[in-house]
Design a protein around this motif. Structure first.
Motif, mmCIF file in Angstrom:
data_model
loop_
_atom_site.group_PDB
_atom_site.id
_atom_site.type_symbol
_atom_site.label_atom_id
_atom_site.label_comp_id
_atom_site.label_asym_id
_atom_site.label_seq_id
_atom_site.Cartn_x
_atom_site.Cartn_y
_atom_site.Cartn_z
ATOM 1 N N THR A 251 22.352 -8.799 39.071
ATOM 2 C CA THR A 251 21.600 -7.550 39.169
ATOM 3 C C THR A 251 22.521 -6.412 39.592
ATOM 4 O OG1 THR A 251 19.855 -8.938 40.052
ATOM 5 C CG2 THR A 251 19.466 -6.586 40.082
ATOM 6 N N TYR B 250 24.728 -5.392 36.776
ATOM 7 C CA TYR B 250 23.971 -4.654 35.770
ATOM 8 C C TYR B 250 23.773 -3.193 36.200
ATOM 9 C CZ TYR B 250 19.988 -2.997 33.066
ATOM 10 O OH TYR B 250 19.160 -2.249 32.278
ATOM 11 N N TYR B 251 23.305 -3.003 37.427
ATOM 12 C CA TYR B 251 23.062 -1.638 37.906
ATOM 13 C C TYR B 251 24.366 -0.848 38.030
ATOM 14 C CZ TYR B 251 18.059 -2.064 38.713
ATOM 15 O OH TYR B 251 16.713 -2.193 38.535
ATOM 16 N N ARG B 252 25.423 -1.548 38.397
ATOM 17 C CA ARG B 252 26.729 -0.906 38.517
ATOM 18 C C ARG B 252 27.163 -0.377 37.150
ATOM 19 N NH1 ARG B 252 32.092 -1.907 38.243
ATOM 20 N NH2 ARG B 252 33.366 -1.030 39.928
ATOM 21 N N GLY B 253 26.896 -1.177 36.119
ATOM 22 C CA GLY B 253 27.239 -0.757 34.758
ATOM 23 C C GLY B 253 26.535 0.535 34.366
ATOM 24 N N GLN B 254 25.333 0.760 34.941
ATOM 25 C CA GLN B 254 24.585 1.980 34.620
ATOM 26 C C GLN B 254 25.170 3.203 35.312
ATOM 27 O OE1 GLN B 254 21.244 1.510 32.859
ATOM 28 N NE2 GLN B 254 22.365 -0.368 32.423
ATOM 29 N N GLU B 255 25.737 3.013 36.499
ATOM 30 C CA GLU B 255 26.206 4.156 37.297
ATOM 31 C C GLU B 255 27.580 3.856 37.882
ATOM 32 O OE1 GLU B 255 22.507 5.841 39.670
ATOM 33 O OE2 GLU B 255 22.563 3.661 39.789
ATOM 34 N N ASP C 196 21.489 3.680 44.836
ATOM 35 C CA ASP C 196 21.347 2.277 44.444
ATOM 36 C C ASP C 196 22.435 1.397 45.051
ATOM 37 O OD1 ASP C 196 19.072 2.677 43.093
ATOM 38 O OD2 ASP C 196 19.924 2.576 41.075
ATOM 39 N N GLY D 262 13.437 -0.020 40.835
ATOM 40 C CA GLY D 262 14.557 -0.930 41.044
ATOM 41 C C GLY D 262 14.075 -2.317 41.443
#
Lengths: 192, 234
Positions: free
Chosen positions: A35, A38-43, A124, B193
Motif C-alpha cells: 500500500t 502504491y501511494y508513494r508512486g502517486q506522489e 499521506d 485512503g
C-alpha cells in the motif's frame, strides 16, 4: 540429554500454531508495504520531501538497538539450551533493555514531529509513517511483555523441553518484531 | 453429559445468521464497502431516497440476524468452561464480550434503516445518521477484544485435552485477529485512503479477518462437538 532427543528430529522452532500468528502478521505487514509503495508512486515528490523531515539518526539508532536485542535473544536461547538459565535470564534482560531504548527513541521522535506541527493528518506520507510505526510500536510493547515472560520462564530450576519450546516461541516473536522494523526502516527512512 | 446436539444446532444457527447478515449488508444495504466519506449531504440523501425500500428491507433482515454472536458465544462458553478449573472466569469474560458485541452489530443496520425511513427530511439530518451508522460499524472493537483475549488465554493455557474445541493455533490466530482489529477505531481520523471507513485497513482487512475467524472458530467447535458426541452413551 532430554534436550538432545528433541533436537535430533527435524525441528520447527517454537510450536506449529505460533506460525499462524507470525505468517499472518507478515502477510499484513506485506500489505502495508505494498500500500505504501502504491501511494508513494502517486506522489513521489511529496514522499521524498516528507522523508527529509525524518531523523535518519533515530532510525539508525533504533535499527541497531533491535538488531542487538535480537542477538541477545539468540544467545539467551543458546544459553537456555545449554542449561544455563541464569545466563539466559541476563541476556533476556539485556534484550529487553534494548527494546525499552527503542521505545524511548520512538517517543522522542514522535514528540519532535508533533512539536514541529507534523501529525497523522499532515499528508499521506506521515499518515503511513505514524500508523505503521505505531502499529509496530504496539508489537514492540507486546514483545517486551513476551521477553519478561521469557525471563521468568528461564528462571526455572531445571529447564525442560516444554520450557525451551516456550522460550523459542518468545524468541521467534521478538525476531519478528525486529524483522518488521528493518523493513519499515528501509521503506520510510531509506527508500529513494 | 453436555448436550452436544443442542450445541451443534446453535453453532449452525450462528453460522447461518452471520451469512445472512453479511449478504444483506452487501446486496440490500449496499454497504460493502461503505460509500466514500467525502459524499455530500445531498448525495447521501439521494442514495437513501433512491434505495429507500431495499435499505429498509436490509435493515429488517440484518436486525433479525445480527444476534449471531450470541449463540456462538454461549456454545464457546460451554466449551471453554469444560477446560477451566473453578469459576470459569475467562469463559464468563468471553460470554460477556460476545453478547455485548452483538449490540454493535445491530446498531449500524438500525441507523441505516432510520436514515432510509424518511429520506425526504433535510439532507444534513440523513447525513448524520449515515455517519453514525458507518462509524459504529467500524470503530467499535472493544468488546471483541475481551472475547478474543479470553479465547486466546484458554486456548494457550489449557491442559492437554483430546476433545478440546480450541487447538493452540486457534489461540494464536485469535491473538492475530485481535491485533488486526485495533486499526478500526482510527476511522474517526480519516475520510479517504486506507484508514478511512471504506479503506483497506479499516474496512476490508478487519471484516475479512473477522469472517475468517468466526468461521474457523465455528468449525473447530463443530469438529470438537462431533468427537465429544462419540463419547456419550447412545
Amino acid at each position: 540429554m532430554q534436550i538432545k532427543a528433541v533436537r535430533s528430529t527435524p525441528h520447527l522452532p517454537g510450536e506449529e500454531g505460533l506460525w499462524v500468528l507470525i505468517l499472518g502478521d507478515m502477510m499484513v505487514f506485506s500489505l502495508f508495504f505494498l500500500t505504501f509503495t502504491y501511494y508513494r508512486g502517486q506522489e513521489v515528490a511529496l514522499f521524498a520531501q516528507s522523508q527529509k523531515a525524518l531523523s535518519q539518526y533515530c532510525g539508525i539508532i533504533n535499527t541497531v538497538l533491535l538488531l542487538t536485542s535480537s542477538w541477545f535473544v539468540a544467545n539467551a536461547l543458546n544459553a537456555a539450551r545449554a542449561g544455563a538459565g541464569r545466563r539466559a535470564q541476563r541476556l533476556f534482560s539485556l534484550a529487553g533493555l534494548c527494546g525499552l531504548g527503542f521505545v524511548v527513541v520512538k517517543v522522542i521522535e514522535y514528540s519532535g514531529k508533533i512539536d514541529a506541527g507534523i501529525t497523522l493528518t499532515t499528508n499521506d506520507f506521515f499518515m503511513f509513517y505514524f500508523m505503521f510505526t505505531g502499529i509496530h510500536l504496539v508489537h514492540v510493547l507486546i514483545g517486551l511483555a513476551v521477553l519478561s515472560y521469557a525471563y521468568h520462564r528461564a528462571g526455572r530450576e531445571v529447564l525442560r523441553p516444554g520450557d525451551l519450546s516456550a522460550l523459542e516461541c518468545c524468541a521467534i516473536f521478538w525476531h519478528l518484531v525486529d524483522f518488521l522494523w528493518i523493513v519499515l526502516f528501509a521503506i520510510f527512512y531509506l527508500m529513494k | 453429559m453436555l448436550s452436544t446436539r443442542s450445541q451443534t444446532i446453535i453453532i449452525w444457527w450462528g453460522l447461518a445468521f452471520i451469512l445472512i447478515y453479511g449478504l444483506s449488508l452487501g446486496f440490500l444495504l449496499k454497504m460493502v464497502p461503505l460509500p466514500s466519506a467525502h459524499l455530500s449531504a445531498a448525495a447521501v440523501a439521494a442514495f437513501y431516497t433512491a434505495n429507500a425500500f431495499q435499505v429498509r428491507l436490509g435493515a429488517v433482515i440484518c436486525s433479525y440476524s445480527s444476534a449471531f454472536m450470541v449463540p456462538l458465544s454461549v456454545v464457546i462458553y460451554v466449551q471453554m468452561a469444560r477446560l477451566e478449573k473453578g469459576v470459569p472466569i475467562w469463559s464468563i469474560l468471553q460470554l460477556a464480550g460476545g453478547c455485548m458485541m452483538s449490540i454493535f452489530l445491530v446498531l449500524p443496520p438500525l441507523f441505516w434503516g432510520v436514515a432510509a425511513f424518511t429520506p425526504s427530511r433535510p439532507p444534513e439530518i440523513t447525513l448524520i445518521m449515515h455517519e453514525l451508522a458507518n462509524l459504529t460499524l467500524t470503530t467499535t472493537d472493544q468488546y471483541y477484544i475481551f472475547q478474543m483475549v479470553a479465547i486466546a488465554v484458554v486456548s494457550l493455557t489449557q491442559k492437554s485435552d483430546p476433545h478440546s474445541a480450541f487447538p493452540r493455533w486457534m489461540g494464536y490466530f485469535t491473538i492475530w485477529a485481535a491485533i488486526m482489529f485495533e486499526a478500526g477505531a482510527i476511522a474517526f481520523l480519516f475520510k479517504s485512503g486506507p484508514f478511512a471507513w471504506n479503506g483497506l485497513f479499516v474496512f476490508w482487512s478487519p471484516f475479512s479477518i473477522f469472517g475468517a475467524w468466526f468461521f474457523a472458530l465455528g468449525f473447530t467447535v463443530l469438529r470438537a462437538l462431533k468427537h465429544q458426541a462419540g463419547l456419550q452413551p447412545a
